[in-house]
Design a protein around this motif. Sequence first.
Motif, PDB file in Angstrom:
ATOM      1  N   UNK A  47      44.126  40.709  46.737  1.00 29.36           N
ATOM      2  CA  UNK A  47      43.705  39.397  47.155  1.00 29.36           C
ATOM      3  C   UNK A  47      42.866  38.576  46.299  1.00 29.36           C
ATOM      4  N   UNK A  48      41.765  39.032  45.940  1.00 31.32           N
ATOM      5  CA  UNK A  48      40.909  38.194  45.351  1.00 31.32           C
ATOM      6  C   UNK A  48      41.316  38.100  43.965  1.00 31.32           C
ATOM      7  N   UNK A  49      42.197  38.765  43.458  1.00 31.93           N
ATOM      8  CA  UNK A  49      42.811  38.407  41.903  1.00 31.93           C
ATOM      9  C   UNK A  49      43.824  37.280  42.032  1.00 31.93           C
ATOM     10  N   UNK A  50      44.600  37.080  43.221  1.00 33.77           N
ATOM     11  CA  UNK A  50      45.257  36.043  43.493  1.00 33.77           C
ATOM     12  C   UNK A  50      44.559  34.751  43.830  1.00 33.77           C
ATOM     13  N   UNK A  51      43.389  34.966  44.278  1.00 32.14           N
ATOM     14  CA  UNK A  51      42.274  33.644  44.471  1.00 32.14           C
ATOM     15  C   UNK A  51      41.529  33.428  43.129  1.00 32.14           C
TER      16      UNK A  51
END
Length: 443
Positions: free
Chosen positions: A372-376
């Motif tokens: 999720x952090x990577x997508x953000x």
Amino acid sequence: MGAKFQTWFNNTIWNTEKRYVNLENPKQIISGWALDQALGGNISGTGRSISEHGALTLSAVYRAVAIKSGFLSSLPFQVFKKTSNGRVLADHPVAKLLSRQPNAKMTKNIYFDRAMNHFELKGNHFAFIKRNGIGRVDSFNLENPDDVTVVEGKNQIVYKVKGIEGLVSSDDMIHVPNMGDGVQGKAVLTYMREDASLMFDIRQYGESFFGRGGKPAGLLIPTKSVPTQAQREEMKQSFRDAKLEGGDVSMAYGWEYKEISIPPKDADWVVSNDFSIATIARWFGVPTQKLGDSSVKYSNVEFMGIEFLQDTMAPIVSKFENEYTVKSFQLSSEEDLYGEVNIDAYLRADAVSKAEAMAKRVQNGLLTPNEGRALDNRPGLDGGDDLMMQGATIPIKMQAQMLAQKTPVQRQSLKKKIEKQVKEGISPQLILEELFGNDGKGY
């Protein structure tokens, strides 16, 4: 003579049932539509020529094309590799071309912006693929559709490109056609020329009316003796000057003015302009509120945006994805690679919706926190590579039981701790997880 020429033209040149040859290449047939395009194309029933540059002077057309071009050029074009567990981002030279710089002259944003312009206004997107010695893609070179000739054979298609010697194989040419009736696409303007002509007429009427000082057109009629030519010209000029100044017109003795045109109010000129916006929105598949429609209800804006994404842009994006995948990965070692435009990035403008969707995916075990952090566009953290599942939802009677097991001192301490956490703005979900854990047994 005119009638004979028209008959010959219709029967010999414009007859789309009979096929005639291209003088440059006798083996290539030419139709009336092709001749129409070669001579400037897009002639409306009223005789008005609708060119792409002329159409872009209509603000709604310019805005519609700019919106769709900006959509494609702003989204990440990624390359993935299929694996036994799903897929992973591929570290491949084509990935760098599609995400950074497809060729030495253009960045990725400019490249796909121009590609969509060609797709919408000229009907086709072409790009010559330059390969290295082993056949891997080295660059994508955007080509103007006006400089590309499609030569369709029985079982294959080749391309003749201005500035490139010889014919180009279809394997070395990116070709994404818009709607059409064959391998070539047609520009939207080809189909909307009648509506576009009407929009030009509406604009021309407004220019003419307000150019006359807001006065309707009329006739100057002599009521006495027949005036001389000089008297006519003098009266016309005086009347014209008075209207341009915006003042009242004082008629000379012996002349009468009779209005013959319809004022914009009676012709619903403003309504016609809104109609023009709605018409262009339909042709290009863009929500009317994005083109400045004054009658739109903004309670429907969110749903119109979703409709634009699903019904207009998703099919176009799919065409680009498929074409670039098929033409870019032709080596045996590239069979598991494919390109994909990250349409989810379109939600970046709506931070609340994106955050809520991300939280549900992480909390329900669909994504790890680090994914999720990577997508953000945030770096991963230690301990963030495990899938999570909410476990703090327990029966109410169990909560009472857990509190009853605490001594009065413990309950008072627990109460103060909870009150402090609430004041600090800590999520109630996190407070419950700390109290009862994921198994509901407490601490």
